[in-house]
Design a protein around this motif. Sequence first.
Motif, mmCIF file in Angstrom:
data_model
loop_
_atom_site.group_PDB
_atom_site.id
_atom_site.type_symbol
_atom_site.label_atom_id
_atom_site.label_comp_id
_atom_site.label_asym_id
_atom_site.label_seq_id
_atom_site.Cartn_x
_atom_site.Cartn_y
_atom_site.Cartn_z
ATOM 1 N N VAL A 71 10.763 4.164 -2.194
ATOM 2 C CA VAL A 71 10.387 4.536 -3.560
ATOM 3 C C VAL A 71 11.414 5.478 -4.192
ATOM 4 O O VAL A 71 11.506 5.567 -5.418
ATOM 5 C CB VAL A 71 8.989 5.185 -3.577
ATOM 6 N N ARG A 72 12.177 6.179 -3.349
ATOM 7 C CA ARG A 72 13.190 7.075 -3.915
ATOM 8 C C ARG A 72 14.191 7.461 -2.827
ATOM 9 O O ARG A 72 13.847 7.561 -1.652
ATOM 10 C CB ARG A 72 12.553 8.339 -4.502
ATOM 11 N N VAL A 73 15.425 7.688 -3.254
ATOM 12 C CA VAL A 73 16.483 8.171 -2.358
ATOM 13 C C VAL A 73 16.869 9.579 -2.803
ATOM 14 O O VAL A 73 17.187 9.811 -3.987
ATOM 15 C CB VAL A 73 17.715 7.250 -2.394
ATOM 16 N N PRO A 114 6.327 12.518 0.258
ATOM 17 C CA PRO A 114 6.335 11.073 0.514
ATOM 18 C C PRO A 114 5.470 10.714 1.730
ATOM 19 O O PRO A 114 5.130 11.584 2.540
ATOM 20 C CB PRO A 114 7.812 10.787 0.791
ATOM 21 N N ARG A 115 5.131 9.437 1.871
ATOM 22 C CA ARG A 115 4.300 8.972 2.984
ATOM 23 C C ARG A 115 5.083 8.958 4.298
ATOM 24 O O ARG A 115 4.509 9.128 5.376
ATOM 25 C CB ARG A 115 3.772 7.566 2.691
ATOM 26 N N SER A 148 0.841 -1.196 0.000
ATOM 27 C CA SER A 148 0.000 0.000 0.000
ATOM 28 C C SER A 148 0.871 1.239 0.000
ATOM 29 O O SER A 148 2.055 1.192 0.359
ATOM 30 C CB SER A 148 -0.908 0.008 1.239
ATOM 31 N N ALA A 149 0.255 2.378 -0.368
ATOM 32 C CA ALA A 149 1.009 3.635 -0.395
ATOM 33 C C ALA A 149 1.537 3.980 0.983
ATOM 34 O O ALA A 149 2.613 4.565 1.135
ATOM 35 C CB ALA A 149 0.121 4.760 -0.925
ATOM 36 N N GLU A 150 0.767 3.591 2.043
ATOM 37 C CA GLU A 150 1.184 3.891 3.401
ATOM 38 C C GLU A 150 2.453 3.143 3.783
ATOM 39 O O GLU A 150 3.146 3.507 4.732
ATOM 40 C CB GLU A 150 0.059 3.563 4.394
ATOM 41 N N ALA A 151 2.768 2.050 3.086
ATOM 42 C CA ALA A 151 3.937 1.232 3.420
ATOM 43 C C ALA A 151 5.157 1.624 2.605
ATOM 44 O O ALA A 151 6.114 0.849 2.502
ATOM 45 C CB ALA A 151 3.622 -0.243 3.214
ATOM 46 N N THR A 152 5.117 2.813 2.004
ATOM 47 C CA THR A 152 6.262 3.291 1.229
ATOM 48 C C THR A 152 6.962 4.412 1.990
ATOM 49 O O THR A 152 6.398 5.027 2.902
ATOM 50 C CB THR A 152 5.832 3.811 -0.146
#
Length: 507
Positions: free
Chosen positions: A45-47, A72-73, A4-8
């Motif tokens: 998802v990104r650094v 980000p989340r 889920s988006a929350e887990a990113t």
Amino acid sequence: MALSAEATCAIYVRISQDRSGEELGVERQQRECQELATRLGLHVVRVYVDNDISATSGARRPEFEEMLMDRPRSVIAWHQDRLLRLTSDLEKVIQLEIPVHMVTAGSLDLSTPSGRAVARTVAAWSQFETEQKALRQRASNRQAAANGHWQFSLRPFGYERVNGDIIVLDSEAKLIRDGYRCVLRGDSYRSVAKRWNRLIERWDTPGFRPVMGGTWASSRVQRLLENSHYAGVVTYQGEPVELPPGKAPQWTPLITKDTWRAFRELKLARKTKRSWAVSPKHLLSGLLECGVCGGTLYSHAQDQTTRKGAADAGKARLPVLDAAGRRVKHTTYVCVDKHCVSIRADYVEALVGEVISLKLSDPRVVQALRTTDDSAPLEAEIADLHKRRDDLTDMIGDGLIPRERAREKLNEIAGRLQSALSRMERLRSDSPITDLMLSDSIPERWSALPVLARRRAIVRLGLKLTINAADKGKRTIDLATGQVHSERAWAMRRVAWNWDGDGGGGG
């Protein structure tokens, strides 16, 4: 199974100073942040990476700003001070209302009042610590400068630090001295850069290339030569530091103080209005003071005139023409501010040559100048070497020393003598005063010096000239005595001169 988006999450890493340029610090941070994300069950998802950027300097952090825009989340950072050190940065992150996880300092839930309060407290103390550290660092740097130390991270051209000592690199030092000599004889920064780049093309050795590599540009040459440390001038935040008695710069200067003073007068001062040109054509332009308004006189080309035939033409005077019918002009120094006074250039320039020769013919003046001049010990060294060479030649003639041994001694003396003569030549080219004092005839040498060198000598000796207003009435008649003067004598009556206020004279 898709997360889920929350887990990113996003990872943010930053290092303030990357001396090696290899980004090893940010790599370590990123690895440990990735391990934390795995433990928390978050997908990265990104650094975002800001390398070699200080968060406390106020410099913009492009990756940090982009992360805020991406919203980000959650965010993972190695430590809170890697993500933010200023309270203003914290407020930007708070607006995202997301959790922030740190590898070394736990987590902050910025979506709750208590989490925001803790974050603000930590950020406030981080900023306090940073400001205190900056104060201590400035105090330390100021103290180091007062003790004659030169603080630098990237080595300056001409030097390198070895075991804490600042060592001269001879090949680069020669290039720096060459640059000052070229500029003081009137060359532009651009021509110096071209000269040095030709050396790179011909030899391609590190001693000719800039510290960061590449080739020379005029801006690079300018920044290099404007470094006062090459003259042994200690600075702090760009301002010269007066060293206490017994303290000296902790490095070997590459140029003399006279060379630096001349460079400042001829180049750095050009940033001000009506300052000296690189290759001045007129000896006293900008050096004369108006006795009426206190302004400055500058050169101006004026027509030569004559009364011959003027009455027939219905005019007071007519311009003088050469054989080709062109107007003949002479140079005049004019008060440009209010046009109060003017004077023929050749009249006052002749006076300057006379008073300079008079000044340097005074043994007391020469003795005073020699106290700050490096030529006296060098003269003594050259004289001693000449005497030793002559004595050795006499000993050979008398058969008192074997010829083979004498040849070795003569070669040694010849090498030392050549080195001393080369140093003397550099000293004379660097200082026109030294050149004049060592000449056989001061008036002849004065006439032979370039305009630039003569201007440097005038400033170095502190010669001040004021041009006063002419008396009212007929130009060449003294109204008090009725005495008739030549035009030159009448003009010279208006000239007052002194040496930085120590005594004076008149025309």
